[in-house]
Structure formats: C-alpha cells, structure tokens
Design an enzyme around this catalytic site. Structure first.
Site: not given
Length: 120
Positions: A24, A31-32, A51, A58, A104
């Site tokens: 995860t 993804m970030e 972030g 997940h 963000r």
C-alpha cells in the site's frame, strides 16, 4: 504512469505487511507522483504542491511482475490553495487495484522550503 511491481515494491520489503504483493505505501507513492504531474499545469511560476491528505482504498493484490497504471484526475475549474485529485490504480486485466482521493496544497516553493529549513 505505468509501473511493474518489483520485489522492492512489496508489502514485505516496505514493512507494511508480510506478503510479497504490491504494498500500500508504494501504490500511494505512485498515486502521489501522478498528482504532482497532474497539478503542474495548474500552477504559476514559483509554485508547487505538497500533499496534505490521502483517502485511498487498496482493493486488490498485485503480484511481483504485475503491472499497474496509475492516474490522477485534476479537479475541474481548479482554483484556490487546495486541490483534490481523484486517483486510481488499474492492473493489466483492467481491474481497479486502488482508488480514492489525494489533496494537495498550493504553496510558494521558496517560502515553503525556507520555512522548513528554519525549523532545524
């Protein structure tokens, strides 16, 4: 952004579990990275994003050697200092592996870095 899962990406290697599947923390990092890329066209010179919140599920295991395509959808009509991105990770079979949202904050890059240095 497409990734192939390696041993270094597993829950075992990352300390987030004890099975050799995509961890995860790694899928969230991917993804970030997608949100950073998606945010870039929305920023003025000297700005960046950091972030501030992650809400990701997940949903499915991905084995070593499997591929994952990660995407981040920028918000429509983005304005203000906080951007919320819809994020997804999909495996080679088209199955959603993980999905959610990442927030963000838009910041002045130099001022943010200086404030962080001042905390030393």
């Amino acid at each position: 952004m497409r990734y192939e899962v390696t041993e270094a990406d597993t829950a075992t290697a990352l300390g987030s579990g004890d099975v050799p599947v995509l961890g995860t923390p790694r899928v969230i990092a991917w993804m970030e990275a997608a949100t950073v890329r998606a945010a870039a066209p929305l920023l003025d010179a000297g700005q960046t994003t950091v972030g501030v919140a992650i809400r990701v599920e997940h949903l499915r295991a991905t084995p070593v050697g499997g591929t994952v395509e990660v995407s981040a959808e920028a918000p429509d009509g983005a304005s203000g200092r906080r951007l919320t991105f819809a994020v997804r990770a999909v495996d080679a079979a088209g199955t959603v592996v993980a999905a959610g949202e990442i927030d963000r904050a838009v910041v002045d890059r130099d001022r943010f870095a200086e404030a962080a240095r001042a905390k030393r």
